[in-house]
Design a protein around this motif. Structure first.
Motif, short mmCIF file in Angstrom:
data_model
loop_
_atom_site.label_atom_id
_atom_site.label_comp_id
_atom_site.label_asym_id
_atom_site.label_seq_id
_atom_site.Cartn_x
_atom_site.Cartn_y
_atom_site.Cartn_z
N ASP A 125 0.86 -1.18 0.00
CA ASP A 125 0.00 0.00 0.00
C ASP A 125 0.90 1.23 0.00
N THR A 126 0.59 2.20 -0.87
CA THR A 126 1.49 3.33 -1.07
C THR A 126 0.70 4.64 -1.11
N TRP A 127 1.24 5.64 -0.42
CA TRP A 127 0.64 6.99 -0.38
C TRP A 127 1.73 8.01 -0.67
N PHE A 148 -2.84 14.94 -0.57
CA PHE A 148 -2.22 13.61 -0.75
C PHE A 148 -2.70 12.99 -2.05
N SER A 149 -1.94 11.98 -2.49
CA SER A 149 -2.36 11.22 -3.66
C SER A 149 -3.76 10.67 -3.42
N SER A 150 -4.63 10.91 -4.38
CA SER A 150 -6.03 10.51 -4.23
C SER A 150 -6.41 9.63 -5.41
N PRO A 175 -5.90 8.09 3.58
CA PRO A 175 -6.46 8.09 2.22
C PRO A 175 -6.46 6.69 1.62
N MET A 189 0.62 3.17 8.11
CA MET A 189 0.75 4.53 7.55
C MET A 189 0.85 5.56 8.66
N THR A 230 -3.47 14.66 -6.64
CA THR A 230 -3.90 14.81 -5.25
C THR A 230 -5.39 15.11 -5.18
N PHE A 240 2.18 12.06 0.24
CA PHE A 240 1.64 13.23 0.93
C PHE A 240 2.47 14.46 0.56
N PRO A 285 -5.21 4.06 -0.58
CA PRO A 285 -3.85 3.96 -1.14
C PRO A 285 -3.82 3.49 -2.58
#
Ligand SMILES: [Zn+2]
Length: 232
Positions: free
Chosen positions: A70-72, A82-84, A166, A151, A105, A74, A168
């Motif tokens: 799982d990757t985010w 954040f990445s959305s 969020p 996270m 984002t 910010f 991910p």
């Protein structure tokens, strides 16, 4: 439905971890700044946060091939941006990004570009990070590591806190939407050593969780380490 009670949080948001693990005590550095070229481990069931300057590239490596990460991303100047995935899907007109595609984002700014993907390109942008409630709903009665807590803890470990978890970019997670719109939960189709590379288009914190899911077979029920490195 869960009948569990959970620790009362002092903040009226979703930013506090519901338990803890080694993530909290093992950041890559005090503020998440990486040594360029060094290969870091995201240990099985744990998370890591790394600080990227604009233009730097992170390579995330599925070392066993069977692991979901799982990757985010910010915005390091404002963790409420954040990445959305829902905004990214609309931006790229796809449900899975491919090399050349932007990650945008919740303010619809490009925060990263997926540059490279040596795997077959099967990832997920639809499913929430696993969390303690998810495991409770599956019958787990004690604390279980989760991507949501990883996270939170990975950010805490470098002195940061986000107010929410969020949805991910679930690298290598193979949960296809079937023709009848159902979703299947399947093992990865990637091979050992496959990697993706993402270029930071804003100064950002990348958070990764080696998903601890060991009940639904998305990791082959055997969570393992993944690795990453940063280049300029
Ligand atoms: Zn997970």
């Amino acid at each position: 439905m869960s009948t569990h009670t959970y620790p009362a949080c002092c903040e009226k948001d979703n930013g506090s971890a519901l338990g803890t693990n080694a993530t909290l005590s093992s950041p890559i550095s005090a503020d998440g700044t990486p040594v360029i070229g060094e290969v870091y481990t995201v240990p099985a069931r744990c998370g890591r946060a790394v600080r990227l300057k604009k233009g730097q590239v992170i390579r995330i490596i599925n070392t066993p091939g069977s692991q979901v990460c799982d990757t985010w991303l910010f915005n390091s100047a404002d963790l409420s941006e954040f990445s959305s995935m829902e905004h990214t899907r609309a931006f790229i007109d796809k449900i899975i990004p491919q090399p050349g595609d932007a990650l945008v984002t919740n303010q619809r700014r490009v925060i990263g570009t997926l540059l490279t993907d040596t795997s077959p390109g099967v990832h997920d942008t639809l499913i929430a990070a696993c969390d303690l409630y998810r495991y409770s709903n599956m019958g787990i009665t004690e604390y279980h590591d989760s991507c949501a807590d990883n996270m939170r803890l990975a950010l805490n470990a470098i002195g940061l806190r986000a107010r929410e978890v969020p949805q991910p970019l679930n690298l290598w997670m193979n949960t296809p939407v079937n023709p009848d719109y159902t979703i299947s939960w399947l093992p990865t189709v990637s091979k050992a050593g496959d990697y993706v590379e993402i270029r930071a288009e804003l100064e950002c914190i990348v958070v990764m969780s080696a998903c601890p899911q060991d009940i639904v077979p998305i990791n082959g029920c055997n969570p393992q380490d993944v690795h990453f490195s940063v280049s300029e």
